[in-house]
Design an enzyme around this catalytic site. Sequence first.
Site, PDB file in Angstrom:
ATOM      1  N   GLU A   1      43.411  -8.237  77.269  1.00  0.00           N
ATOM      2  CA  GLU A   1      43.727  -9.418  77.896  1.00  0.00           C
ATOM      3  C   GLU A   1      42.375 -10.260  77.538  1.00  0.00           C
ATOM      4  O   GLU A   1      41.600 -10.181  78.538  1.00  0.00           O
ATOM      5  CB  GLU A   1      44.061  -9.429  79.264  1.00  0.00           C
TER       6      GLU A   1
ATOM      7  N   HIS B   1      41.147  -4.936  85.970  1.00  0.00           N
ATOM      8  CA  HIS B   1      41.757  -6.343  85.509  1.00  0.00           C
ATOM      9  C   HIS B   1      40.727  -7.018  85.389  1.00  0.00           C
ATOM     10  O   HIS B   1      39.365  -6.892  85.986  1.00  0.00           O
ATOM     11  CB  HIS B   1      42.631  -6.987  86.663  1.00  0.00           C
TER      12      HIS B   1
HETATM   13  O1  G3P Z   1      47.328  -9.559  84.320  1.00  0.00           O
HETATM   14  C1  G3P Z   1      47.883 -10.631  83.771  1.00  0.00           C
HETATM   15  C2  G3P Z   1      46.990 -11.783  83.468  1.00  0.00           C
HETATM   16  O2  G3P Z   1      45.828 -11.656  83.641  1.00  0.00           O
HETATM   17  C3  G3P Z   1      47.306 -12.850  82.529  1.00  0.00           C
HETATM   18  O3  G3P Z   1      47.551 -13.906  83.331  1.00  0.00           O
HETATM   19  O4  G3P Z   1      48.501 -16.080  84.039  1.00  0.00           O
HETATM   20  O5  G3P Z   1      47.493 -15.904  81.866  1.00  0.00           O
HETATM   21  O6  G3P Z   1      49.767 -14.716  82.340  1.00  0.00           O
HETATM   22  P1  G3P Z   1      48.308 -15.158  82.884  1.00  0.00           P
END
Ligand code: G3P
Length: 225
Positions: A144, A96
Amino acid sequence: MKITQTPLVILNFKTYLESTGDKALQLAKALEQVAEETGVNMAAAPQGADLRKLSEEVNIPILAQHIDPVDAGGHTGSMLLECAKEAGASGTLINHSEQRMQLADIDMVVNKINTANMTSVVCTNNIPTSAAAAAMKPNFVAIEPPELIGSGIPVSQAEPKIVEGSVAAIKEVNSSVRVLCGAGISTGDDMKAALELGSEGVLLASGIILAPDPKKALLDLVSKI
Ligand code: G3P
């Protein structure tokens, strides 16, 4: 339980107080209820100390947030795969953006997870790292962009090219690897856009965890698929 079905919603509990301890259990129960009511697959990724309780009390897959690239022995402070598994984890997030790992270590953990017949979800930050992750044969790659994490700006609507480009790059390397996307996702429109871009689900956190009514937010998230 190994995750095989999509569309999939993975809620990363991170270290929010709203998703810690007793509140982690309440949140996991909301995920379980929404999964039962809507038929959409839901999984929870709580902190290590909450793995066993959630696994015992909630009937959805529970993932660790991180597993260290170590074998059993002298590694104080590490999260050992065997310990997470015995606590009921059916898999783990790997690499992550808030817990980055070196390439060789990602590969080691993916191999250990695959050997243990658990679910591996490798997180990536751009198209080249998505392709590199796919080469390691995890079950899922979750793209992400770090700058959108926790921003409330949904990757699926703000950066569609990163999601589409990652899907294409991943499938070119290994067509059996499935793709998730995350960062800023919170609404039904965000999830619908994610699926339209070729993602098979979402990995998300703050939009649900910090919502005034997380169950209602989850129902909205899956309302358009
Ligand atoms: O692992 C999920 C993440 O990093 C996304 O976070 O708070 O933008 O949904 P968020």
